[in-house]
Design a protein around this motif. Structure first.
Motif, mmCIF file in Angstrom:
data_model
loop_
_atom_site.group_PDB
_atom_site.id
_atom_site.type_symbol
_atom_site.label_atom_id
_atom_site.label_comp_id
_atom_site.label_asym_id
_atom_site.label_seq_id
_atom_site.Cartn_x
_atom_site.Cartn_y
_atom_site.Cartn_z
ATOM 1 N N LEU A 7 0.841 -1.198 0.000
ATOM 2 C CA LEU A 7 0.000 0.000 0.000
ATOM 3 C C LEU A 7 0.872 1.243 0.000
ATOM 4 O O LEU A 7 2.053 1.195 0.351
ATOM 5 C CB LEU A 7 -0.902 0.003 1.240
ATOM 6 N N SER A 8 0.289 2.343 -0.394
ATOM 7 C CA SER A 8 1.005 3.607 -0.308
ATOM 8 C C SER A 8 0.194 4.570 0.552
ATOM 9 O O SER A 8 -1.024 4.461 0.638
ATOM 10 C CB SER A 8 1.231 4.209 -1.700
ATOM 11 N N VAL A 9 0.885 5.477 1.191
ATOM 12 C CA VAL A 9 0.257 6.467 2.049
ATOM 13 C C VAL A 9 0.333 7.798 1.319
ATOM 14 O O VAL A 9 1.417 8.240 0.929
ATOM 15 C CB VAL A 9 0.971 6.534 3.416
ATOM 16 N N SER A 10 -0.828 8.430 1.139
ATOM 17 C CA SER A 10 -0.855 9.691 0.400
ATOM 18 C C SER A 10 -0.118 10.788 1.164
ATOM 19 O O SER A 10 0.078 10.698 2.386
ATOM 20 C CB SER A 10 -2.301 10.135 0.155
ATOM 21 N N VAL A 11 0.263 11.807 0.439
ATOM 22 C CA VAL A 11 0.947 12.945 1.044
ATOM 23 C C VAL A 11 0.067 13.579 2.121
ATOM 24 O O VAL A 11 0.551 13.924 3.210
ATOM 25 C CB VAL A 11 1.328 13.984 -0.044
ATOM 26 N N ASP A 12 -1.229 13.711 1.851
ATOM 27 C CA ASP A 12 -2.139 14.319 2.822
ATOM 28 C C ASP A 12 -2.281 13.467 4.078
ATOM 29 O O ASP A 12 -2.293 13.983 5.194
ATOM 30 C CB ASP A 12 -3.513 14.552 2.196
ATOM 31 N N THR A 13 -2.385 12.150 3.885
ATOM 32 C CA THR A 13 -2.498 11.265 5.045
ATOM 33 C C THR A 13 -1.200 11.279 5.839
ATOM 34 O O THR A 13 -1.217 11.289 7.075
ATOM 35 C CB THR A 13 -2.867 9.839 4.607
ATOM 36 N N ARG A 14 -0.080 11.318 5.147
ATOM 37 C CA ARG A 14 1.213 11.393 5.838
ATOM 38 C C ARG A 14 1.308 12.684 6.645
ATOM 39 O O ARG A 14 1.782 12.678 7.787
ATOM 40 C CB ARG A 14 2.361 11.308 4.825
ATOM 41 N N ALA A 15 0.840 13.783 6.088
ATOM 42 C CA ALA A 15 0.862 15.059 6.813
ATOM 43 C C ALA A 15 0.001 14.980 8.072
ATOM 44 O O ALA A 15 0.404 15.463 9.135
ATOM 45 C CB ALA A 15 0.396 16.195 5.906
ATOM 46 N N ASP A 16 -1.165 14.366 7.962
ATOM 47 C CA ASP A 16 -2.023 14.190 9.135
ATOM 48 C C ASP A 16 -1.353 13.297 10.164
ATOM 49 O O ASP A 16 -1.400 13.570 11.370
ATOM 50 C CB ASP A 16 -3.379 13.606 8.735
ATOM 51 N N ALA A 17 -0.733 12.215 9.708
ATOM 52 C CA ALA A 17 -0.036 11.307 10.619
ATOM 53 C C ALA A 17 1.120 12.022 11.310
ATOM 54 O O ALA A 17 1.356 11.817 12.510
ATOM 55 C CB ALA A 17 0.460 10.086 9.862
#
Length: 57
Positions: free
Chosen positions: A23-33
Motif C-alpha cells: 500500500l502507499s500512504v498519500s501525502v495528505d495522510t502522511r501530513a495528518d499522521a
C-alpha cells in the motif's frame, strides 16, 4: 521516551507496515499522521480526517 516520540515511532511503524503490504500512504495522510506524531492532533482527529478523505465518515 516522550509521548511525541512514542507517537512518531508508531506512525513510522504503521506506514512501514502498509508499505510492506504493497500500500502507499498519500501525502495528505502522511501530513495528518505527522501532525498526530507531533502531538498537534489526537488519534480521534487523525481517524476523522482519514475517514473523511476517503468518504468513510
Amino acid at each position: 521516551m516522550s509521548i511525541a516520540e512514542s507517537r512518531a515511532l508508531r506512525v513510522e511503524a504503521t506506514i512501514h507496515s502498509a508499505e510492506i503490504e504493497g500500500l502507499s500512504v498519500s501525502v495528505d495522510t502522511r501530513a495528518d499522521a505527522d501532525s498526530y506524531g507531533a502531538g498537534q492532533i489526537g488519534s480521534n482527529e487523525l481517524v476523522d480526517r482519514v475517514r473523511a478523505r476517503y468518504g468513510l465518515s
